[in-house]
Design a protein around this motif. Structure first.
Motif, PDB file in Angstrom:
ATOM      1  N   ASN A  16       1.908  -3.847  -8.104  1.00  0.00           N
ATOM      2  CA  ASN A  16       1.650  -3.845  -9.934  1.00  0.00           C
ATOM      3  C   ASN A  16       3.259  -3.021 -10.385  1.00  0.00           C
ATOM      4  OD1 ASN A  16       0.196  -5.511  -9.561  1.00  0.00           O
ATOM      5  ND2 ASN A  16      -1.377  -4.208  -9.426  1.00  0.00           N
ATOM      6  N   LEU A  64     -13.386   5.928  -4.046  1.00  0.00           N
ATOM      7  CA  LEU A  64     -12.295   6.153  -3.310  1.00  0.00           C
ATOM      8  C   LEU A  64     -12.367   7.704  -2.477  1.00  0.00           C
ATOM      9  CD1 LEU A  64      -9.419   4.679  -5.439  1.00  0.00           C
ATOM     10  CD2 LEU A  64      -9.874   3.585  -2.935  1.00  0.00           C
ATOM     11  N   GLU A  82      -6.932   3.014   0.089  1.00  0.00           N
ATOM     12  CA  GLU A  82      -8.152   1.819   0.108  1.00  0.00           C
ATOM     13  C   GLU A  82      -9.620   2.790   0.887  1.00  0.00           C
ATOM     14  OE1 GLU A  82      -6.381  -1.783  -0.370  1.00  0.00           O
ATOM     15  OE2 GLU A  82      -6.772  -1.457   1.846  1.00  0.00           O
ATOM     16  N   PRO A 133       0.284   3.239  -3.274  1.00  0.00           N
ATOM     17  CA  PRO A 133      -0.966   3.367  -4.500  1.00  0.00           C
ATOM     18  C   PRO A 133      -1.476   4.205  -2.887  1.00  0.00           C
ATOM     19  CG  PRO A 133      -0.963   0.915  -3.517  1.00  0.00           C
ATOM     20  CD  PRO A 133       0.179   1.152  -3.343  1.00  0.00           C
ATOM     21  N   LEU A 167       0.345  -1.189  -0.172  1.00  0.00           N
ATOM     22  CA  LEU A 167       0.115   0.247  -0.134  1.00  0.00           C
ATOM     23  C   LEU A 167       1.020   1.695   0.631  1.00  0.00           C
ATOM     24  CD1 LEU A 167      -2.585  -1.078   2.564  1.00  0.00           C
ATOM     25  CD2 LEU A 167      -3.030  -0.387  -0.373  1.00  0.00           C
ATOM     26  N   ARG A 209     -12.937   4.542   1.280  1.00  0.00           N
ATOM     27  CA  ARG A 209     -13.840   4.489   0.356  1.00  0.00           C
ATOM     28  C   ARG A 209     -15.069   5.833   1.547  1.00  0.00           C
ATOM     29  NH1 ARG A 209     -14.236   2.254  -3.723  1.00  0.00           N
ATOM     30  NH2 ARG A 209     -11.863   0.829  -4.864  1.00  0.00           N
ATOM     31  N   HIS A 251      -6.551   7.514  -7.242  1.00  0.00           N
ATOM     32  CA  HIS A 251      -5.501   6.825  -7.970  1.00  0.00           C
ATOM     33  C   HIS A 251      -5.895   5.876  -8.439  1.00  0.00           C
ATOM     34  CE1 HIS A 251      -6.422   5.052  -4.461  1.00  0.00           C
ATOM     35  NE2 HIS A 251      -5.029   3.780  -4.921  1.00  0.00           N
ATOM     36  N   ASP A 252      -4.603   5.526  -9.565  1.00  0.00           N
ATOM     37  CA  ASP A 252      -4.335   4.342 -10.706  1.00  0.00           C
ATOM     38  C   ASP A 252      -4.239   3.262  -9.942  1.00  0.00           C
ATOM     39  OD1 ASP A 252      -6.211   5.767 -12.267  1.00  0.00           O
ATOM     40  OD2 ASP A 252      -4.145   6.825 -13.124  1.00  0.00           O
ATOM     41  N   ALA A 302      -3.104   0.053  -7.896  1.00  0.00           N
ATOM     42  CA  ALA A 302      -3.988  -0.403  -6.958  1.00  0.00           C
ATOM     43  C   ALA A 302      -2.718  -1.543  -5.618  1.00  0.00           C
ATOM     44  CB  ALA A 302      -4.962  -1.571  -7.907  1.00  0.00           C
ATOM     45  N   SER A 303      -2.015  -1.055  -6.136  1.00  0.00           N
ATOM     46  CA  SER A 303      -1.023  -2.491  -5.535  1.00  0.00           C
ATOM     47  C   SER A 303       0.302  -2.075  -5.392  1.00  0.00           C
ATOM     48  CB  SER A 303      -1.324  -3.317  -5.572  1.00  0.00           C
ATOM     49  OG  SER A 303      -0.348  -4.615  -4.845  1.00  0.00           O
TER      50      SER A 303
END
Length: 365
Positions: free
Chosen positions: A147, A136, A129, A94, A91, A131, A140-141, A143-144
Motif C-alpha cells: 500500500n 498492536l 504485526e 510497516p 513488512l 500484538r 502504526h497506520d 499495514a503493508s
C-alpha cells in the motif's frame, strides 16, 4: 512467540553529554521524563533535512540508525522528510512506520521499491504485526508495503519541495532507489530530471557501502572485500559512484567493524518503556551477548554531525565499483568522494554517541 529480554534497567545519561547537547533526557526507575529542551543551540541554524534510504530488516543496525535520526530530530538537529526502502518485503515499510510512530513521527512519507531484492521477511520486521491483548504492540497506520508509494516518487516529492542544496541523503542499504532516482524523468512532481533534481536540492550523500581497507577472512588473512550493500545491486552502486552529482562520504565495511555496539547498552539502556522497537529488533536479529557492528549508524552520525570529530576523512578522490562488487578509491584533488576513517582517539566518544542517541527516550506523546 516473540523472544524478549528481562525488563531492562533504566538508563542514566551522563552529565557531560547533557551539557554538550541541546536537549537532555532523564530516566529514573519506573519514571521516564520526556526530553527537556535547553536553549543552547544556535537558533539561526535550521534543522538539516534528511532522507533515509534503508534495507530495513536485513540487519539490526538499520533500526538503531533510524532511532538515532529521531533522537537528533528531537534535539532540533535534523528533520526526517522521507524514508525509502530497498528491501522488497511487505513488512519492511510497516516496521519503519511503527518505529516512526513510536517516536511520534508517524506522518513521515515512506516509499518502497519492487525490485525483488531480499524479498524475505527478515528476523524482526514481523514485530510490525506483534500484538498484546489483541492490540498492536507498536501502533502504526501502514499495514503493508503493497500500500506504500513507489520510492522514486517519494524521493522526487521530498526533493522538489526542499530548499536548494539543503537535503542530506543517507543511504544504508542497496543503491537501487537512488540509482532509479537519477534515471527518473521530469513528471508532474518536478520539471527536472533525476540528476538535475539531485544537483539542485541535495547537499551531500552519506552512504554505507564498499570497503576501503582489507578485511580478514575466516583464516585471518587480510583480503579485498566485496561488501553486501554493493553485491546486492552492483549496477546501481556503479551508477551512484559514477553519476551522483554531489559530494559522497563512503563508510566502508571496516568502519562499522571497528565500532561494535556494546550489547550491555541493549540490556540496560532501553527501559523507559516496556516494549522498545530498537531493543526488540536487536534481540530478534541476534540476542545478546552480541556486539553488533555499527555500519549504518556511522553514516547517520557523519551526515548530521559532520564537524564533531567522530571520524577522519580521506583526501578527496573517486570511488569506482567493478563488476565483481569490489570498490576502489583513487585520490584526485578534484574528486567528490571521501571515505570515513576511524580515529582510535575518538572511538570511545563515537560509541558513546551511538548509545546515548539510539537509547534516548521518545518525546512525550
Amino acid at each position: 512467540m516473540l523472544p524478549t529480554l528481562p525488563k531492562a534497567k533504566t538508563p542514566i545519561l551522563f552529565a557531560t553529554f547533557a551539557l554538550a547537547s541541546c536537549f537532555t533526557a532523564i530516566c529514573v526507575p519506573a519514571i521516564c521524563f520526556p526530553a527537556i529542551y535547553v536553549s543552547t543551540c544556535d537558533a539561526a541554524q535550521p534543522p538539516l533535512p534528511v532522507i533515509f534510504d534503508t534495507d530495513m530488516g536485513n540487519d539490526c543496525d538499520d533500526v538503531l540508525a533510524l532511532g538515532m535520526i529521531h533522537a537528533l530530530q528531537s534535539r532540533g538537529e535534523c528533520q526526517l522528510v522521507a524514508v525509502t526502502i530497498t528491501k522488497d518485503h511487505a513488512l519492511a515499510a510497516p516496521f519503519v512506520d511503527a518505529v516512526n510512530t513510536f517516536y511520534s513521527n508517524g506522518n513521515i512519507p515512506i516509499g518502497v521499491c519492487r525490485s525483488g531484492i531480499t524479498d524475505h521477511e527478515g528476523r524482526f520486521n514481523g514485530l510490525a504485526e506483534a500484538r498484546d491483548d489483541g492490540e498492536l504492540r507498536y501502533p502504526h497506520d501502514l499495514a503493508s508495503g503493497e500500500n506504500a508509494p513507489d520510492a522514486v516518487a517519494v524521493l522526487r516529492r521530498a526533493l522538489a519541495t526542499a530548499d536548494d542544496h539543503s537535503v542530506a541523503v543517507i543511504q544504508v542499504g542497496f543503491s537501487t532507489n537512488l540509482a532509479a532516482l537519477l534515471a527518473s524523468a521530469p513528471d508532474e512532481i518536478s520539471p527536472l530530471n533525476g540528476v538535475e533534481l539531485v544537483t539542485t536540492k541535495v547537499s551531500s550523500l552519506s552512504m554505507m557501502a564498499g570497503a576501503f581497507a582489507k578485511i580478514k577472512d575466516e583464516s585471518g588473512h587480510p583480503r579485498d572485500y566485496k561488501e553486501y550493500n554493493v553485491i546486492k545491486d552492483i549496477p546501481a552502486a556503479q551508477r551512484i559512484a559514477s553519476e551522483w552529482p554531489t559530494p559522497i562520504a563512503w563508510s566502508g565495511f571496516e568502519v562499522g567493524i571497528a565500532l561494535p555496539y556494546p550489547h550491555r547498552s541493549i540490556e540496560n539502556d532501553f527501559g523507559c518503556v516496556e516494549h522498545h522497537p530498537l531493543r526488540e529488533a536487536y534481540v530478534h536479529y541476534n540476542p545478546p551477548p552480541h556486539d553488533r557492528p555499527t555500519w549504518d549508524l556511522t553514516s547517520v552520525l557523519h551526515a548530521i554531525r559532520p564537524d564533531h570529530g567522530y571520524f577522519r576523512l580521506s583526501d578527496p578522490g573517486t570511488v569506482t565499483v567493478d563488476d565483481e562488487a569490489f570498490t576502489t578509491f583513487q585520490h584526485e584533488a578534484t574528486g567528490k568522494h571521501r571515505y570515513l576513517i576511524v580515529d582510535e582517539a575518538s572511538k570511545s566518544k563515537t560509541l558513546e554517541a551511538f548509545q546515548l542517541l539510539s537509547s534516548e527516550p521518545p518525546k512525550a506523546r
